[in-house]
Write a protein that holds these residues in place. Structure first.
Motif, PDB file in Angstrom:
ATOM      1  N   THR A 124       0.844  -1.198   0.000  1.00 18.61           N
ATOM      2  CA  THR A 124       0.000   0.000   0.000  1.00 18.61           C
ATOM      3  C   THR A 124       0.885   1.255   0.000  1.00 18.61           C
ATOM      4  O   THR A 124       2.097   1.158   0.114  1.00 18.61           O
ATOM      5  CB  THR A 124      -0.888   0.009   1.254  1.00 18.61           C
ATOM      6  OG1 THR A 124      -0.031  -0.141   2.376  1.00 18.61           O
ATOM      7  CG2 THR A 124      -1.906  -1.107   1.226  1.00 18.61           C
ATOM      8  N   ARG A 125       0.223   2.400  -0.102  1.00 15.90           N
ATOM      9  CA  ARG A 125       0.977   3.658  -0.010  1.00 15.90           C
ATOM     10  C   ARG A 125       1.136   3.999   1.482  1.00 15.90           C
ATOM     11  O   ARG A 125       0.174   3.864   2.240  1.00 15.90           O
ATOM     12  CB  ARG A 125       0.183   4.755  -0.708  1.00 15.90           C
ATOM     13  CG  ARG A 125       0.879   6.080  -0.648  1.00 15.90           C
ATOM     14  CD  ARG A 125       0.207   7.085  -1.510  1.00 15.90           C
ATOM     15  NE  ARG A 125       0.372   6.762  -2.913  1.00 15.90           N
ATOM     16  CZ  ARG A 125      -0.216   7.411  -3.893  1.00 15.90           C
ATOM     17  NH1 ARG A 125      -1.020   8.404  -3.628  1.00 15.90           N
ATOM     18  NH2 ARG A 125      -0.020   7.064  -5.141  1.00 15.90           N
ATOM     19  N   PRO A 126       2.339   4.412   1.919  1.00 12.07           N
ATOM     20  CA  PRO A 126       2.490   4.758   3.350  1.00 12.07           C
ATOM     21  C   PRO A 126       1.766   6.068   3.640  1.00 12.07           C
ATOM     22  O   PRO A 126       2.373   7.145   3.643  1.00 12.07           O
ATOM     23  CB  PRO A 126       4.010   4.872   3.536  1.00 12.07           C
ATOM     24  CG  PRO A 126       4.568   5.096   2.177  1.00 12.07           C
ATOM     25  CD  PRO A 126       3.579   4.630   1.158  1.00 12.07           C
ATOM     26  N   GLN A 147     -11.778   3.467   1.278  1.00  7.44           N
ATOM     27  CA  GLN A 147     -11.903   4.927   1.146  1.00  7.44           C
ATOM     28  C   GLN A 147     -11.276   5.365  -0.180  1.00  7.44           C
ATOM     29  O   GLN A 147     -11.826   6.164  -0.915  1.00  7.44           O
ATOM     30  CB  GLN A 147     -11.175   5.642   2.292  1.00  7.44           C
ATOM     31  CG  GLN A 147     -11.802   5.460   3.638  1.00  7.44           C
ATOM     32  CD  GLN A 147     -13.230   5.978   3.671  1.00  7.44           C
ATOM     33  OE1 GLN A 147     -13.644   6.791   2.852  1.00  7.44           O
ATOM     34  NE2 GLN A 147     -14.018   5.477   4.592  1.00  7.44           N
ATOM     35  N   TRP A 148     -10.088   4.808  -0.453  1.00  5.80           N
ATOM     36  CA  TRP A 148      -9.398   5.166  -1.693  1.00  5.80           C
ATOM     37  C   TRP A 148     -10.240   4.761  -2.911  1.00  5.80           C
ATOM     38  O   TRP A 148     -10.374   5.529  -3.873  1.00  5.80           O
ATOM     39  CB  TRP A 148      -8.013   4.501  -1.755  1.00  5.80           C
ATOM     40  CG  TRP A 148      -7.381   4.702  -3.096  1.00  5.80           C
ATOM     41  CD1 TRP A 148      -6.737   5.821  -3.535  1.00  5.80           C
ATOM     42  CD2 TRP A 148      -7.399   3.783  -4.197  1.00  5.80           C
ATOM     43  NE1 TRP A 148      -6.337   5.646  -4.845  1.00  5.80           N
ATOM     44  CE2 TRP A 148      -6.729   4.406  -5.269  1.00  5.80           C
ATOM     45  CE3 TRP A 148      -7.899   2.491  -4.376  1.00  5.80           C
ATOM     46  CZ2 TRP A 148      -6.559   3.779  -6.503  1.00  5.80           C
ATOM     47  CZ3 TRP A 148      -7.723   1.870  -5.593  1.00  5.80           C
ATOM     48  CH2 TRP A 148      -7.066   2.516  -6.648  1.00  5.80           C
ATOM     49  N   GLN A 149     -10.847   3.547  -2.816  1.00  8.06           N
ATOM     50  CA  GLN A 149     -11.662   3.074  -3.959  1.00  8.06           C
ATOM     51  C   GLN A 149     -12.800   4.045  -4.252  1.00  8.06           C
ATOM     52  O   GLN A 149     -13.120   4.327  -5.401  1.00  8.06           O
ATOM     53  CB  GLN A 149     -12.238   1.701  -3.652  1.00  8.06           C
ATOM     54  CG  GLN A 149     -11.346   0.611  -4.207  1.00  8.06           C
ATOM     55  CD  GLN A 149     -11.699  -0.757  -3.707  1.00  8.06           C
ATOM     56  OE1 GLN A 149     -12.714  -0.932  -3.058  1.00  8.06           O
ATOM     57  NE2 GLN A 149     -10.857  -1.712  -3.995  1.00  8.06           N
ATOM     58  N   HIS A 151     -12.843   7.279  -3.545  1.00  8.58           N
ATOM     59  CA  HIS A 151     -12.268   8.492  -4.158  1.00  8.58           C
ATOM     60  C   HIS A 151     -11.906   8.228  -5.623  1.00  8.58           C
ATOM     61  O   HIS A 151     -12.157   9.055  -6.493  1.00  8.58           O
ATOM     62  CB  HIS A 151     -11.006   8.925  -3.399  1.00  8.58           C
ATOM     63  CG  HIS A 151     -11.292   9.647  -2.133  1.00  8.58           C
ATOM     64  ND1 HIS A 151     -11.328  11.010  -2.052  1.00  8.58           N
ATOM     65  CD2 HIS A 151     -11.561   9.209  -0.884  1.00  8.58           C
ATOM     66  CE1 HIS A 151     -11.606  11.384  -0.809  1.00  8.58           C
ATOM     67  NE2 HIS A 151     -11.742  10.296  -0.086  1.00  8.58           N
ATOM     68  N   ARG A 152     -11.310   7.080  -5.851  1.00  8.55           N
ATOM     69  CA  ARG A 152     -10.798   6.791  -7.200  1.00  8.55           C
ATOM     70  C   ARG A 152     -11.964   6.683  -8.188  1.00  8.55           C
ATOM     71  O   ARG A 152     -11.899   7.196  -9.301  1.00  8.55           O
ATOM     72  CB  ARG A 152      -9.978   5.500  -7.166  1.00  8.55           C
ATOM     73  CG  ARG A 152      -9.270   5.154  -8.468  1.00  8.55           C
ATOM     74  CD  ARG A 152      -8.014   5.990  -8.659  1.00  8.55           C
ATOM     75  NE  ARG A 152      -7.412   5.807  -9.965  1.00  8.55           N
ATOM     76  CZ  ARG A 152      -6.147   6.059 -10.251  1.00  8.55           C
ATOM     77  NH1 ARG A 152      -5.318   6.524  -9.365  1.00  8.55           N
ATOM     78  NH2 ARG A 152      -5.693   5.890 -11.456  1.00  8.55           N
ATOM     79  N   LYS A 153     -13.034   5.982  -7.770  1.00  6.16           N
ATOM     80  CA  LYS A 153     -14.172   5.774  -8.664  1.00  6.16           C
ATOM     81  C   LYS A 153     -14.727   7.132  -9.132  1.00  6.16           C
ATOM     82  O   LYS A 153     -15.000   7.331 -10.316  1.00  6.16           O
ATOM     83  CB  LYS A 153     -15.255   4.989  -7.901  1.00  6.16           C
ATOM     84  CG  LYS A 153     -16.432   4.579  -8.719  1.00  6.16           C
ATOM     85  CD  LYS A 153     -17.358   3.735  -7.898  1.00  6.16           C
ATOM     86  CE  LYS A 153     -18.708   3.657  -8.575  1.00  6.16           C
ATOM     87  NZ  LYS A 153     -19.765   3.247  -7.648  1.00  6.16           N
ATOM     88  N   ALA A 499      -3.411  -0.261 -10.088  1.00  3.86           N
ATOM     89  CA  ALA A 499      -4.613   0.504  -9.737  1.00  3.86           C
ATOM     90  C   ALA A 499      -4.274   1.945  -9.367  1.00  3.86           C
ATOM     91  O   ALA A 499      -5.071   2.848  -9.569  1.00  3.86           O
ATOM     92  CB  ALA A 499      -5.323  -0.170  -8.571  1.00  3.86           C
ATOM     93  N   ARG A 500      -3.068   2.168  -8.825  1.00  4.98           N
ATOM     94  CA  ARG A 500      -2.729   3.527  -8.368  1.00  4.98           C
ATOM     95  C   ARG A 500      -1.937   4.308  -9.396  1.00  4.98           C
ATOM     96  O   ARG A 500      -1.225   5.258  -9.063  1.00  4.98           O
ATOM     97  CB  ARG A 500      -1.983   3.474  -7.041  1.00  4.98           C
ATOM     98  CG  ARG A 500      -2.970   3.354  -5.902  1.00  4.98           C
ATOM     99  CD  ARG A 500      -2.428   3.790  -4.588  1.00  4.98           C
ATOM    100  NE  ARG A 500      -2.982   5.063  -4.180  1.00  4.98           N
ATOM    101  CZ  ARG A 500      -3.447   5.318  -2.950  1.00  4.98           C
ATOM    102  NH1 ARG A 500      -3.422   4.397  -2.030  1.00  4.98           N
ATOM    103  NH2 ARG A 500      -3.924   6.511  -2.652  1.00  4.98           N
ATOM    104  N   VAL A 501      -2.089   3.917 -10.653  1.00  2.00           N
ATOM    105  CA  VAL A 501      -1.433   4.664 -11.722  1.00  2.00           C
ATOM    106  C   VAL A 501      -1.889   6.127 -11.648  1.00  2.00           C
ATOM    107  O   VAL A 501      -3.009   6.413 -11.207  1.00  2.00           O
ATOM    108  CB  VAL A 501      -1.779   4.016 -13.085  1.00  2.00           C
ATOM    109  CG1 VAL A 501      -3.259   4.175 -13.413  1.00  2.00           C
ATOM    110  CG2 VAL A 501      -0.918   4.552 -14.197  1.00  2.00           C
ATOM    111  N   CYS A 502      -1.013   7.036 -12.056  1.00  2.30           N
ATOM    112  CA  CYS A 502      -1.331   8.459 -11.973  1.00  2.30           C
ATOM    113  C   CYS A 502      -2.596   8.777 -12.786  1.00  2.30           C
ATOM    114  O   CYS A 502      -2.641   8.531 -13.991  1.00  2.30           O
ATOM    115  CB  CYS A 502      -0.161   9.270 -12.529  1.00  2.30           C
ATOM    116  SG  CYS A 502      -0.544  11.004 -12.751  1.00  2.30           S
ATOM    117  N   PRO A 503      -3.628   9.343 -12.175  1.00  2.00           N
ATOM    118  CA  PRO A 503      -4.840   9.662 -12.935  1.00  2.00           C
ATOM    119  C   PRO A 503      -4.631  10.833 -13.895  1.00  2.00           C
ATOM    120  O   PRO A 503      -5.414  11.038 -14.812  1.00  2.00           O
ATOM    121  CB  PRO A 503      -5.864  10.024 -11.852  1.00  2.00           C
ATOM    122  CG  PRO A 503      -5.039  10.447 -10.683  1.00  2.00           C
ATOM    123  CD  PRO A 503      -3.735   9.709 -10.758  1.00  2.00           C
TER     124      PRO A 503
END
Ligand code: HEM
Length: 572
Positions: A124-126, A147-149, A151-153, A499-503
């Motif tokens: 994960t991201r620290p 929570q991240w999911q 936000h990401r969606k 999944a955490r590629v730069c949007p």
């Protein structure tokens, strides 16, 4: 006999040194068990105090005649840019920095990095390191798990082709402004300032729907006026460090410098501005009005849409953004808008500054992209062109972008094993990483390792991204394709992956390509020779400056960009 006041100082200091050594010994013992090469560093790579003084202190140690080799080679921000793939060539695909704070794994293996990206629950991201980015509210960059999911969606819906259309037209418009400014005088030394202004203006337009005319660094007002939205955003982005360290509400204490109080005022202006756009958008939604395509309006709308689709039938229509799990709260919307600005402004601005300086050293590359721009646009004015139609055709321009971020990657990726030990396959072997190990995909080594990039891996050579399929077709440009690595083993991670590629990946690519179109369709840039130098010598000097003067502040950047002095001339 030492005086009591001296002892009062020495004893805690000795206690602290012993504690640091004890932590280092414990971490060393844990690190040795992994079975990878270990390099001992006396200071944790993420220590904020050290990070603020490292590059000023290390030159002193470098001058000392004995020892400190690993310390001076690896214990500062940006060491990887100077070292490139050499440490990995000597120590293997992975090695460990053991420090009194944490254990840091450095990995330069494309398959392992793809595996780390794919296992998003394991690595994960620290987020504790990024807590400070919550200044305006929780956001995509600082959350994890469900929570991240959420936000990401919602945020993913904003980075769409309609928004890219705005990025495209604004980038070309701003580049034309730069062109007018640079070509109206014999030389310019404000490349980095001007790309920052350009990137801020593109962000204002594509982020908030506010367009500003480009004015060069010398023409722009020097007043630090924090009362307008644009100036407040600029002040915030220029002063992220005190802002995130102290928090916006602590900046207006009477004893703090005036400039920090202005920063406080800027945060108030910025928040008020976000609130007014937010309220306007909510009103527009209520009245069934069509929204714009900028990030802020798309975010409010996407969040509202999710909220309403999650709402029980009876709550529909009256649903508040704060009430339902699926949407974002008002604070979260502000948090995301801030993080888009924070993550997207300097990354793109610095990359553009590197790109323009590099291209100035290569007239052949300028000719190569101008050929493409001319084939794609003919006599058409790029300012009125369609992004959807033109952008996919500009492969050579995109190659300049990729090649620039390959060598001058603005931002590192940081992962952690979190509270659990995790197995990780590196090459043929699997290693168990202890809990709380920080993992750094060694982007600079991976981006330059000769096994992926060949013998000229350290050269800036955009044509490496273009493959030409020999056909009977005489049109060379039509037979060219952009080279893509397979995702499962890509040695190119500038925008991260999984999944955490730069949007904002496409956003930044479209911006950079738009700027190249605006600048190089009819003009060329060259470094201005010093007295006694010819053009070729000036190019060699500029290339050496870029190589040696690059360092890490908040991001990778040219440390003395004012030394890049360019002339911009119309190509006949
Ligand atoms: C040359 C330009 C850019 C580069 C090289 C870049 C690179 C990256 C990288 C490597 C990450 C992952 C960091 C990590 O995992 O620790 C990231 C994340 C992110 N970037 Fe970018 N970026 C660029 C431009 C942009 C732009 C223009 C925006 C927005 C408009 C943006 C928004 C973000 C956000 C919000 C995240 C966090 C994503 C998440 O955690 O899910 N970036 N970027």
């Amino acid at each position: 006999m030492a005086s009591p006041s001296l002892l009062a100082f020495i004893l805690p200091f000795l206690g602290w040194v012993l504690y640091v050594l004890y932590c280092l010994a414990l971490n060393y013992k844990r690190a040795r068990k992994i079975g990878l090469p270990v390099v001992i560093l006396p200071i944790d790579c993420g220590n904020p105090l050290w990070m603020s003084i490292d590059t000023r202190i290390l030159p002193f140690f470098k001058r000392l005649p004995f020892g400190f080799r690993n310390f001076t080679r690896f214990n500062y921000r940006g060491w990887e840019i100077k070292d490139r793939y050499r440490a990995h060539q000597a120590l293997g695909d992975a090695f460990i920095f053991v420090t009194p704070g944490k254990i840091w794994l450095q990995v330069c293996n494309a398959e392992t990095i793809a595996d780390i990206f794919a296992r998003k629950g394991d690595f994960t991201r620290p987020t504790e390191m990024l807590e400070m980015l919550n200044v305006f509210g929780p956001n995509l960059g600082t959350t994890e798990g469900q929570q991240w999911q959420r936000h990401r969606k919602i945020t993913a819906a904003c980075f769409n082709e309609h928004n890219n259309e705005l990025v495209w037209s604004e980038s070309i418009l701003q580049a034309m402004g730069i062109l007018r400014s640079w070509s109206s005088k014999p030389s310019t030394n404000s490349v980095a300032d001007d790309t920052r202004t350009l990137s801020l203006h593109v962000m204002s337009s594509a982020g908030f729907g506010k367009s500003y005319e480009f004015r060069g660094a010398e023409e722009a007002s020097t007043a630090r006026d924090s009362s307008s939205y644009k100036e407040s955003l600029k002040l915030i982005l220029d002063n992220c460090i005190p802002l995130v360290l102290l928090g916006p509400n602590n900046l207006n204490k009477w004893w703090l410098p005036k400039s920090w109080k202005m920063l406080h005022q800027a945060t108030v202006t910025f928040r008020n501005y976000m609130t007014s756009v937010y309220e306007e958008e909510k009103q527009a939604i209520t009245h069934g009005k069509k929204g714009g395509n900028n990030l802020m309006t798309s975010l409010v709308r996407a969040s509202q849409a999710v909220t309403e689709s999650d709402a029980p039938a009876t709550g529909k229509g009256g649903a508040s953004l704060q009430q339902h799990q699926g949407g974002l709260t008002e604070q979260e919307i502000y948090g995301n808008i801030f993080v888009f600005n924070f993550a997207g402004h300097d990354t793109t601005a610095n990359t553009l500054a590197f790109g323009i300086a590099l291209i100035a050293t290569r007239p052949d590359v300028q000719h190569w992209i101008a050929e493409e721009i001319s084939a794609v646009f003919g006599d058409q004015n790029p300012e009125t062109s369609s992004y959807v139609e033109k952008f996919p055709l500009l492969k050579r321009c995109l190659a300049v972008v990729y090649e620039t971020v390959r060598l001058y990657t603005p931002v590192a990726i940081v992962k952690t094993t979190g509270p659990q030990p995790r197995p990780l396959k590196i090459g043929e072997d699997t290693y168990t990483l202890p809990s709380d190990t920080i993992i750094i995909p060694s982007y600079s080594a991976l981006h330059t390792h000769p096994r992926h990039w060949g013998a000229n891996s350290l050269e800036w050579e955009p044509s490496r991204w273009i493959t030409s399929t020999p056909t009977s077709n005489t049109d060379t440009l039509a037979s060219e394709t952009f080279f893509e690595f397979p995702k499962a083993a890509s040695p190119f991670v500038a925008w991260s992956g999984g999944a955490r590629v730069c949007p904002g990946r496409k956003f930044s690519q479209v911006e950079f390509v738009g700027v190249l179109v605006g600048l190089f369709r009819q003009h060329r840039v060259r470094p201005v020779p010093l007295s006694g130098e010819d053009n070729a010598a000036a190019r060699v000097r500029l290339r050496a400056l870029i190589e040696e003067d690059t360092g890490m502040k908040l991001l990778l950047q040219l440390m003395h960009p004012e030394q890049v002095i360019l002339a911009c001339e119309k190509h006949l």
